[in-house]
Motif scaffolding. Structure first.
Motif, PDB file in Angstrom:
ATOM      1  N   UNK A   4       0.828  -1.203   0.000  1.00  0.00           N
ATOM      2  CA  UNK A   4       0.000   0.000   0.000  1.00  0.00           C
ATOM      3  C   UNK A   4       0.867   1.260   0.000  1.00  0.00           C
ATOM      4  N   UNK A   5       1.893   1.277   0.875  1.00  0.00           N
ATOM      5  CA  UNK A   5       2.759   2.448   0.975  1.00  0.00           C
ATOM      6  C   UNK A   5       3.475   2.697  -0.351  1.00  0.00           C
ATOM      7  N   UNK A   6       3.947   1.607  -0.947  1.00  0.00           N
ATOM      8  CA  UNK A   6       4.648   1.701  -2.223  1.00  0.00           C
ATOM      9  C   UNK A   6       3.702   2.259  -3.284  1.00  0.00           C
ATOM     10  N   UNK A   7       2.472   1.738  -3.244  1.00  0.00           N
ATOM     11  CA  UNK A   7       1.468   2.183  -4.202  1.00  0.00           C
ATOM     12  C   UNK A   7       1.223   3.692  -4.076  1.00  0.00           C
ATOM     13  N   UNK A   8       1.040   4.139  -2.827  1.00  0.00           N
ATOM     14  CA  UNK A   8       0.753   5.556  -2.611  1.00  0.00           C
ATOM     15  C   UNK A   8       1.921   6.419  -3.084  1.00  0.00           C
ATOM     16  N   UNK A   9       3.149   5.977  -2.742  1.00  0.00           N
ATOM     17  CA  UNK A   9       4.332   6.735  -3.150  1.00  0.00           C
ATOM     18  C   UNK A   9       4.422   6.849  -4.666  1.00  0.00           C
ATOM     19  N   UNK A  10       4.200   5.719  -5.339  1.00  0.00           N
ATOM     20  CA  UNK A  10       4.271   5.710  -6.796  1.00  0.00           C
ATOM     21  C   UNK A  10       3.239   6.632  -7.406  1.00  0.00           C
ATOM     22  N   UNK A  11       2.030   6.552  -6.838  1.00  0.00           N
ATOM     23  CA  UNK A  11       0.962   7.379  -7.378  1.00  0.00           C
ATOM     24  C   UNK A  11       1.277   8.863  -7.192  1.00  0.00           C
ATOM     25  N   UNK A  12       1.825   9.201  -6.018  1.00  0.00           N
ATOM     26  CA  UNK A  12       2.174  10.604  -5.778  1.00  0.00           C
ATOM     27  C   UNK A  12       3.248  11.044  -6.767  1.00  0.00           C
ATOM     28  N   UNK A  13       4.246  10.171  -6.954  1.00  0.00           N
ATOM     29  CA  UNK A  13       5.315  10.486  -7.897  1.00  0.00           C
ATOM     30  C   UNK A  13       4.777  10.707  -9.293  1.00  0.00           C
ATOM     31  N   UNK A  14       3.909   9.802  -9.722  1.00  0.00           N
ATOM     32  CA  UNK A  14       3.340   9.931 -11.063  1.00  0.00           C
ATOM     33  C   UNK A  14       2.481  11.189 -11.166  1.00  0.00           C
ATOM     34  N   UNK A  15       1.711  11.472 -10.096  1.00  0.00           N
ATOM     35  CA  UNK A  15       0.877  12.673 -10.073  1.00  0.00           C
ATOM     36  C   UNK A  15       1.720  13.930 -10.240  1.00  0.00           C
ATOM     37  N   UNK A  16       2.856  13.970  -9.541  1.00  0.00           N
ATOM     38  CA  UNK A  16       3.740  15.135  -9.639  1.00  0.00           C
ATOM     39  C   UNK A  16       4.263  15.297 -11.061  1.00  0.00           C
ATOM     40  N   UNK A  17       4.588  14.177 -11.678  1.00  0.00           N
ATOM     41  CA  UNK A  17       5.095  14.198 -13.045  1.00  0.00           C
ATOM     42  C   UNK A  17       4.039  14.789 -13.994  1.00  0.00           C
ATOM     43  N   UNK A  18       2.808  14.327 -13.820  1.00  0.00           N
ATOM     44  CA  UNK A  18       1.711  14.833 -14.652  1.00  0.00           C
ATOM     45  C   UNK A  18       1.533  16.334 -14.432  1.00  0.00           C
ATOM     46  N   UNK A  19       1.579  16.763 -13.150  1.00  0.00           N
ATOM     47  CA  UNK A  19       1.376  18.170 -12.848  1.00  0.00           C
ATOM     48  C   UNK A  19       2.491  19.032 -13.425  1.00  0.00           C
ATOM     49  N   UNK A  20       3.729  18.518 -13.350  1.00  0.00           N
ATOM     50  CA  UNK A  20       4.855  19.265 -13.921  1.00  0.00           C
ATOM     51  C   UNK A  20       4.658  19.464 -15.421  1.00  0.00           C
ATOM     52  N   UNK A  21       4.295  18.378 -16.106  1.00  0.00           N
ATOM     53  CA  UNK A  21       4.099  18.505 -17.550  1.00  0.00           C
ATOM     54  C   UNK A  21       2.943  19.450 -17.834  1.00  0.00           C
ATOM     55  N   UNK A  22       1.892  19.322 -17.036  1.00  0.00           N
ATOM     56  CA  UNK A  22       0.721  20.158 -17.265  1.00  0.00           C
ATOM     57  C   UNK A  22       1.071  21.633 -17.081  1.00  0.00           C
ATOM     58  N   UNK A  23       1.835  21.940 -16.024  1.00  0.00           N
ATOM     59  CA  UNK A  23       2.170  23.347 -15.782  1.00  0.00           C
ATOM     60  C   UNK A  23       3.001  23.896 -16.936  1.00  0.00           C
ATOM     61  N   UNK A  24       3.892  23.049 -17.468  1.00  0.00           N
ATOM     62  CA  UNK A  24       4.709  23.509 -18.584  1.00  0.00           C
ATOM     63  C   UNK A  24       3.845  23.760 -19.825  1.00  0.00           C
ATOM     64  N   UNK A  25       2.938  22.824 -20.088  1.00  0.00           N
ATOM     65  CA  UNK A  25       2.053  22.981 -21.246  1.00  0.00           C
ATOM     66  C   UNK A  25       1.218  24.252 -21.121  1.00  0.00           C
ATOM     67  N   UNK A  26       0.641  24.460 -19.936  1.00  0.00           N
ATOM     68  CA  UNK A  26      -0.238  25.621 -19.757  1.00  0.00           C
ATOM     69  C   UNK A  26       0.548  26.927 -19.900  1.00  0.00           C
ATOM     70  N   UNK A  27       1.732  26.954 -19.246  1.00  0.00           N
ATOM     71  CA  UNK A  27       2.533  28.177 -19.291  1.00  0.00           C
ATOM     72  C   UNK A  27       2.970  28.498 -20.731  1.00  0.00           C
ATOM     73  N   UNK A  28       3.384  27.462 -21.463  1.00  0.00           N
ATOM     74  CA  UNK A  28       3.800  27.701 -22.851  1.00  0.00           C
ATOM     75  C   UNK A  28       2.612  28.153 -23.685  1.00  0.00           C
ATOM     76  N   UNK A  29       1.488  27.514 -23.414  1.00  0.00           N
ATOM     77  CA  UNK A  29       0.280  27.808 -24.174  1.00  0.00           C
ATOM     78  C   UNK A  29      -0.096  29.284 -24.011  1.00  0.00           C
ATOM     79  N   UNK A  30      -0.023  29.763 -22.758  1.00  0.00           N
ATOM     80  CA  UNK A  30      -0.376  31.164 -22.508  1.00  0.00           C
ATOM     81  C   UNK A  30       0.567  32.097 -23.259  1.00  0.00           C
ATOM     82  N   UNK A  31       1.846  31.689 -23.327  1.00  0.00           N
ATOM     83  CA  UNK A  31       2.818  32.533 -24.003  1.00  0.00           C
ATOM     84  C   UNK A  31       2.624  32.542 -25.516  1.00  0.00           C
ATOM     85  N   UNK A  32       2.203  31.384 -26.053  1.00  0.00           N
ATOM     86  CA  UNK A  32       2.152  31.244 -27.502  1.00  0.00           C
ATOM     87  C   UNK A  32       0.972  31.956 -28.134  1.00  0.00           C
TER      88      UNK A  32
END
Lengths: 340, 298
Positions: A4-32
């Motif tokens: 369970x702990x491993x699962x939660x950690x992995x999910x948090x890690x993956x969530x952060x990755x998604x959020x990082x990509x999303x923030x980059x996409x949104x920020x670039x989009x606003x600029x473009x």
């Protein structure tokens, strides 16, 4: 448990990755896209020099990756999400002010959804095909097809204008000395300011009910069908035959497995609450995060928009993780699997 | 809905027609599904003929008649008039046209893209193509659809097309997910295996073998989604990010009427009820279709 702990950690890690990509996409989009948010915010009378200064202060004159780097550094170092062009102060301050108010509203609504959705669904399932079930199902269907803003307007007309039972909107002012969590109702309660507590709760009821009614209806439908599915299972008949008491049967053997689909839908509904809160907060002039989000989106405030998407993304991800953990706890057959 | 043996032997000559008859029989045995179908057909007709059936067709655009402003519902104005003296009923009918139109536009933008990507990812399972496509759906599903739609739409000029584009941006991943799961479950069917062994091309397997068998869940989802999309679109036009005035849209009519509550309640209430009717029709229809095709995963 380790699983369970491993699962939660992995999910948090993956969530952060998604959020990082999303923030980059949104920020670039606003600029473009064309249009100058700084000019829009300062107005046509501001001098070119001031506009240029603000633009450089916000790193809007740098290449996108550089701007993103500065933004990310601010977030990681000081939790600084940049400066809002809409409120002209740090976005993190805005979040701290408005988010707790929306959480207060969402918590109220979530409570209503869980309690009434399960209650009505259970009643419907236990009294299946009686007039009560038919009536409940009729209202459940009506609740599902009515958009939240329509419910808000009908309720406003009925309970605030016609019967003058509830206030038509707004919230009591927030006394600064009270601020602990930023949730007015909660802070007033723990500080023992009961008149303020009741006043703010009173203002919260109509928005919370309008926001949750559709979800209550949907939740009741899901809970009803999930209970009916389980009523017909062999192990229930068996328990009945061997003489398990009716209350034990209903509460323990029937309720627990029936909660699995209910919980899944509940998580989705809570996530949907945030989106639906937009118009509810506008209609009831509720000083919450959704109304703030709408304003930054409309003014194309770059850091405001990124922060808004991040906050919603974080809440969404947390709800989903909690959901998976909850379902795994209720259903021993489920094995947790996180993306690699 | 299985047929017994002899029946299927007798009717093998025209399998498609028979299957349709059988499905129609099942669909029409539920009065609610029929009601949904009737409502949807009526709404579509009303939308197409909006300018013909509307009592005051010219009121749908720039039209001012202050002497008749804020009139209560009457025989002349069945749903009353708004702040400029325009007939609410006529504006609702034209607004209905935009609402249905935006629903169709969103589906037209998101379904082909979503289904195609889902089909490709499902066909090339466990390869980098699968990973790339399915992980990018996570990106678009990371925030609530209404918020993503608002962000995308607000970046461009507010209007009909960009509202649809915004919603479509949030919508296609659901179709990718659905198609992906359908392709995954269909991939073990024998006819797919035979086609693979027979040396059929990838495109043949995707388009000719698998996709036709995934069509009914996709259509059912489209019908169920229409209601949701129309709610989102009307929410967007409520805040001014939809069809621009003086053109009528149901959401902006509700928003404009807010100022006049409770005295002139009809300005908001009737358009809101129209949205409820549209969503009701499409949901009943979609539920009926779901029962006919016995689809569980939507």
């Amino acid at each position: 448990m380790q699983n369970m702990a491993l699962f939660i950690l992995r999910r948090i890690g993956y969530g952060l990755l998604v959020l990082l990509s999303l923030s980059f996409v949104v920020l670039s989009f606003i600029r473009l896209i064309p249009g100058d948010p700084v000019r829009m915010s300062l107005g046509p009378t501001a001098s070119e020099k001031v506009v240029r200064e603000v633009r450089s202060e916000l790193y809007l004159d740098r290449p996108i990756p550089v701007q993103y780097f500065y933004w990310l550094r601010g977030v990681l170092r000081h939790g600084d999400f940049g400066k809002s062009l809409f409120t002209h102060r740090a976005v993190s301050k805005d979040i701290a002010e408005f988010l707790p108010r929306s959480m207060e509203l969402a918590a109220c609504s979530a409570l209503l959804i869980l309690v009434f959705g399960v209650l009505l669904g259970t009643l419907s399932a236990l009294f299946r095909d009686t007039w009560l079930d038919n009536l409940l199902r009729f209202f459940a269907y009506l609740g599902v097809v009515t958009p939240p803003y329509a419910i808000a307007i009908f309720f406003l007309l009925l309970f605030a204008f016609y019967w003058k039972f509830f206030p038509i909107g707004g919230m009591p002012a927030f006394p600064e000395e009270l601020r602990v969590t930023g949730m007015l109702t909660f802070d007033a309660l723990i500080e023992g300011r009961f008149p303020l507590f009741f006043d703010s709760l009173w203002h919260l009821i109509l928005p919370a009910v309008s926001l949750s009614l559709g979800s209550i209806a949907y939740q009741a439908r899901i809970h009803r069908s999930s209970m009916i599915d389980n009523i017909n299972k062999d192990y229930i008949s068996f328990a009945r035959v061997v003489g398990v008491r009716k209350t034990t049967l209903t509460l323990k053997h029937l309720m627990k497995p029936s909660f699995i689909p209910t919980l899944t839908i509940f998580g989705l509904q809570v996530a949907a609450l945030l989106g639906n809160a937009f118009l509810i907060e506008v209609i009831f002039r509720y000083p919450g995060f959704s109304r703030y989000s709408l304003q930054v989106i409309m003014t194309k405030d770059p850091y405001g928009i990124v922060a808004v998407t991040m906050v919603f993304g974080i809440v969404f991800a947390l709800v989903n993780i909690l959901l998976d953990v909850g379902v795994a706890w209720l259903d021993p057959r489920v094995r947790l699997q996180a993306p690699e | 809905m299985e047929m017994n043996e002899d029946e299927s032997h007798q009717q093998r000559a025209r399998p498609r027609l028979d299957r349709f008859k059988r499905q129609w029989h099942k669909f029409s045995s539920n009065p609610l599904s029929l009601m949904g179908l009737a409502v949807v057909i009526l709404l579509i007709l009303a939308a197409i003929l909006a300018k013909v059936v509307a009592p005051h067709p010219d009121h749908s655009g720039l039209f001012l008649d202050f002497s008749n402003a804020n009139q209560a519902p009457s025989l002349r104005y069945l749903a009353g008039t708004d702040e400029y003296g325009r007939d609410i009923l006529s504006r609702m009918l034209v607004g209905l046209r935009y609402s249905l139109g935006i629903g169709l536009l969103v589906l037209a933008l998101s379904v082909p893209l979503g289904v195609l990507l889902g089909a490709i990812a499902g066909h090339y399972r466990h390869t980098w193509v699968d990973t790339a496509i399915m992980r990018s759906t996570d990106l678009f599903m990371a925030i609530p659809p209404l918020i993503l739609a608002l962000v995308v739409c607000a970046m461009f000029t507010p209007g009909y097309f960009f509202a649809a584009l915004g919603i479509a941006t949030a919508w296609w991943p659901w179709y990718t997910r659905l198609t992906y799961s359908l392709f995954t479950s269909l991939s073990n069917e024998l006819y797919i295996k035979y086609a693979e062994l027979g040396g059929a091309t990838h495109w043949h397997i995707i388009l000719k073998e698998t996709l036709p068998n995934a069509v009914s869940p996709i259509f059912t989802k489209m019908s169920l989604d229409m209601g949701m999309i129309i709610i989102i679109a009307s929410s967007m036009s409520f805040v001014g990010l939809g069809v621009q005035p003086p053109k009528p849209s149901l959401g902006s009519m509700v928003a404009e009427g807010m100022k006049y509550l409770p005295e002139y309640w009809w300005i908001s209430v009737f358009p809101a009820m129209m949205v409820v009717l549209i969503v009701l029709g499409f949901n009943l229809l979609g539920d009926g279709l779901r029962d006919v095709f016995a689809i569980e995963e939507i």
